[in-house]
Design a protein around this motif. Structure first.
Motif, PDB file in Angstrom:
ATOM      1  N   GLN A 164     -19.964 -64.113 -41.942  1.00  0.00           N
ATOM      2  CA  GLN A 164     -19.336 -63.691 -43.198  1.00  0.00           C
ATOM      3  C   GLN A 164     -20.116 -64.217 -44.398  1.00  0.00           C
ATOM      4  O   GLN A 164     -20.926 -65.134 -44.278  1.00  0.00           O
ATOM      5  CB  GLN A 164     -17.886 -64.202 -43.272  1.00  0.00           C
ATOM      6  N   ALA A 165     -19.848 -63.625 -45.548  1.00  0.00           N
ATOM      7  CA  ALA A 165     -20.423 -64.075 -46.827  1.00  0.00           C
ATOM      8  C   ALA A 165     -19.321 -63.986 -47.884  1.00  0.00           C
ATOM      9  O   ALA A 165     -18.735 -62.916 -48.087  1.00  0.00           O
ATOM     10  CB  ALA A 165     -21.611 -63.221 -47.217  1.00  0.00           C
ATOM     11  N   THR A 166     -19.036 -65.117 -48.531  1.00  0.00           N
ATOM     12  CA  THR A 166     -17.939 -65.187 -49.486  1.00  0.00           C
ATOM     13  C   THR A 166     -18.438 -65.755 -50.814  1.00  0.00           C
ATOM     14  O   THR A 166     -19.007 -66.862 -50.858  1.00  0.00           O
ATOM     15  CB  THR A 166     -16.799 -66.080 -48.964  1.00  0.00           C
ATOM     16  N   VAL A 167     -18.235 -65.008 -51.884  1.00  0.00           N
ATOM     17  CA  VAL A 167     -18.651 -65.464 -53.213  1.00  0.00           C
ATOM     18  C   VAL A 167     -17.592 -66.405 -53.778  1.00  0.00           C
ATOM     19  O   VAL A 167     -16.393 -66.109 -53.724  1.00  0.00           O
ATOM     20  CB  VAL A 167     -18.866 -64.277 -54.164  1.00  0.00           C
ATOM     21  N   ARG A 168     -17.999 -67.510 -54.315  1.00  0.00           N
ATOM     22  CA  ARG A 168     -17.086 -68.465 -54.958  1.00  0.00           C
ATOM     23  C   ARG A 168     -16.648 -67.893 -56.296  1.00  0.00           C
ATOM     24  O   ARG A 168     -17.461 -67.697 -57.195  1.00  0.00           O
ATOM     25  CB  ARG A 168     -17.778 -69.819 -55.156  1.00  0.00           C
ATOM     26  N   LEU A 187     -25.254 -58.952 -49.855  1.00  0.00           N
ATOM     27  CA  LEU A 187     -25.288 -57.937 -50.908  1.00  0.00           C
ATOM     28  C   LEU A 187     -23.910 -57.313 -51.122  1.00  0.00           C
ATOM     29  O   LEU A 187     -23.498 -57.060 -52.261  1.00  0.00           O
ATOM     30  CB  LEU A 187     -26.309 -56.852 -50.561  1.00  0.00           C
ATOM     31  N   THR A 188     -23.190 -57.085 -50.038  1.00  0.00           N
ATOM     32  CA  THR A 188     -21.842 -56.514 -50.147  1.00  0.00           C
ATOM     33  C   THR A 188     -20.904 -57.481 -50.864  1.00  0.00           C
ATOM     34  O   THR A 188     -20.102 -57.081 -51.719  1.00  0.00           O
ATOM     35  CB  THR A 188     -21.291 -56.176 -48.754  1.00  0.00           C
ATOM     36  N   ALA A 189     -20.996 -58.756 -50.523  1.00  0.00           N
ATOM     37  CA  ALA A 189     -20.140 -59.765 -51.154  1.00  0.00           C
ATOM     38  C   ALA A 189     -20.424 -59.861 -52.653  1.00  0.00           C
ATOM     39  O   ALA A 189     -19.497 -59.947 -53.473  1.00  0.00           O
ATOM     40  CB  ALA A 189     -20.347 -61.121 -50.481  1.00  0.00           C
ATOM     41  N   LEU A 190     -21.693 -59.832 -53.023  1.00  0.00           N
ATOM     42  CA  LEU A 190     -22.054 -59.883 -54.442  1.00  0.00           C
ATOM     43  C   LEU A 190     -21.582 -58.638 -55.182  1.00  0.00           C
ATOM     44  O   LEU A 190     -21.102 -58.711 -56.325  1.00  0.00           O
ATOM     45  CB  LEU A 190     -23.568 -60.043 -54.594  1.00  0.00           C
ATOM     46  N   GLU A 191     -21.698 -57.496 -54.534  1.00  0.00           N
ATOM     47  CA  GLU A 191     -21.269 -56.240 -55.157  1.00  0.00           C
ATOM     48  C   GLU A 191     -19.761 -56.226 -55.360  1.00  0.00           C
ATOM     49  O   GLU A 191     -19.266 -55.822 -56.420  1.00  0.00           O
ATOM     50  CB  GLU A 191     -21.697 -55.065 -54.289  1.00  0.00           C
ATOM     51  N   ASN A 192     -19.014 -56.683 -54.350  1.00  0.00           N
ATOM     52  CA  ASN A 192     -17.551 -56.720 -54.462  1.00  0.00           C
ATOM     53  C   ASN A 192     -17.095 -57.700 -55.544  1.00  0.00           C
ATOM     54  O   ASN A 192     -16.039 -57.521 -56.160  1.00  0.00           O
ATOM     55  CB  ASN A 192     -16.931 -57.110 -53.120  1.00  0.00           C
ATOM     56  N   ALA A 193     -17.884 -58.729 -55.774  1.00  0.00           N
ATOM     57  CA  ALA A 193     -17.539 -59.706 -56.817  1.00  0.00           C
ATOM     58  C   ALA A 193     -17.841 -59.186 -58.220  1.00  0.00           C
ATOM     59  O   ALA A 193     -17.425 -59.788 -59.217  1.00  0.00           O
ATOM     60  CB  ALA A 193     -18.288 -61.011 -56.577  1.00  0.00           C
ATOM     61  N   GLY A 194     -18.570 -58.061 -58.317  1.00  0.00           N
ATOM     62  CA  GLY A 194     -18.854 -57.448 -59.614  1.00  0.00           C
ATOM     63  C   GLY A 194     -20.110 -57.935 -60.289  1.00  0.00           C
ATOM     64  O   GLY A 194     -20.331 -57.649 -61.472  1.00  0.00           O
TER      65      GLY A 194
END
Length: 261
Positions: free
Chosen positions: A140-144, A176-183
């Motif tokens: 998984q990849a999770t943006v803080r 990349l998906t995690a960063l995109e979802n974070a805006g």
């Protein structure tokens, strides 16, 4: 000089004048040499007496010149008009800082802390992502969420590059998906081409040296140590307090903490 003193001087002058008239008459009649020298002595005495009487008033006319302000006066208050250029404003700024602290916006804090550095490279793991190892990215990849505002402000002000070491292509896609979802790409304005991936730590070090940033931010103490000679300023992110690697390497527990968020 008061009226009484003036009257005394005028009376003295009158008496001297009468005396001189008498002596001059005697001189003209007798032509006595002693009388001549006596008259000269009297004239000198008159001049000396006159200057002596006037002497007490002279210092009063010079007093204003002696009252120039001096910096050593214990009871005098400093005047901004008498201070060298720039000193007055400094004193004023200091008092304002003490009484009314200036509140900086996050954008101003970013500029101030980065000392107007225009290019910044930053690792993802342990700084922008919750995960701290490449192995975790395989799952998984999770943006803080707490760091996103800082990253967006950095991207507004700096030429920002994000980079990470990954073990496979799937890990890259997750990031990349995690960063995109974070805006970060839409609201933050960052382009995907500025998110760089490599397969080794050496590759990340090579990325940084090729880009030659003003600042590099990393959670690897080893990489910070290797880059200390080549990069102007670095920020080492670690929850554990450690000694500074070099004078140009700063420590912080998080990116938010470094910018006072």
């Amino acid at each position: 000089m008061d009226d009484y003193l003036k009257d005394d001087i005028q009376h003295l002058i009158k008496r001297i004048r009468d005396f001189l008239s008498t002596k001059v008459s005697e001189f003209l009649n007798t032509q006595d040499l002693q009388t001549i020298w006596g008259s000269v002595a009297i004239v000198v005495a008159v001049i000396f007496t006159w200057r002596l009487l006037l002497a007490p008033n002279e210092p009063q006319r010079r007093v204003p010149k002696r009252q120039a302000p001096t910096p050593s006066g214990s009871n005098s208050q400093p005047s901004s008009n008498l201070l060298p250029s720039g000193i007055g404003s400094c004193v004023q700024d200091s008092s304002q800082t003490t009484n009314e602290p200036i509140k900086l916006t996050l954008g101003q804090k970013v500029r101030q802390r980065l000392s107007d550095g225009r290019k910044v490279t930053c690792r993802l793991l342990g700084i922008i992502l919750e995960e701290s190892t490449p192995e975790e990215l395989q799952n998984q990849a999770t943006v803080r969420s707490s760091v996103m505002e800082v990253v967006m402000e950095m991207n507004k002000f700096c030429n920002l590059y994000l980079m990470e070491t990954v073990l496979d292509d799937e890990s890259e896609k997750r990031v990349l998906t995690a960063l995109e979802n974070a805006g970060i790409f839409l609201s933050g304005g960052l382009v995907k081409d500025k998110v760089l991936f490599c397969s080794t730590e050496i590759g990340r070090t090579s990325f940084v040296r090729q880009l030659e940033p003003d600042w590099h931010i990393d959670s690897s103490r080893e990489i910070n140590s290797q880059l200390a000679r080549f990069i102007k300023c670095q920020l080492h992110i670690s929850p554990i307090h450690t000694e500074r690697l070099a004078s140009n390497v700063f420590n912080s527990s998080s990116l938010e903490q470094f910018f006072g968020v």
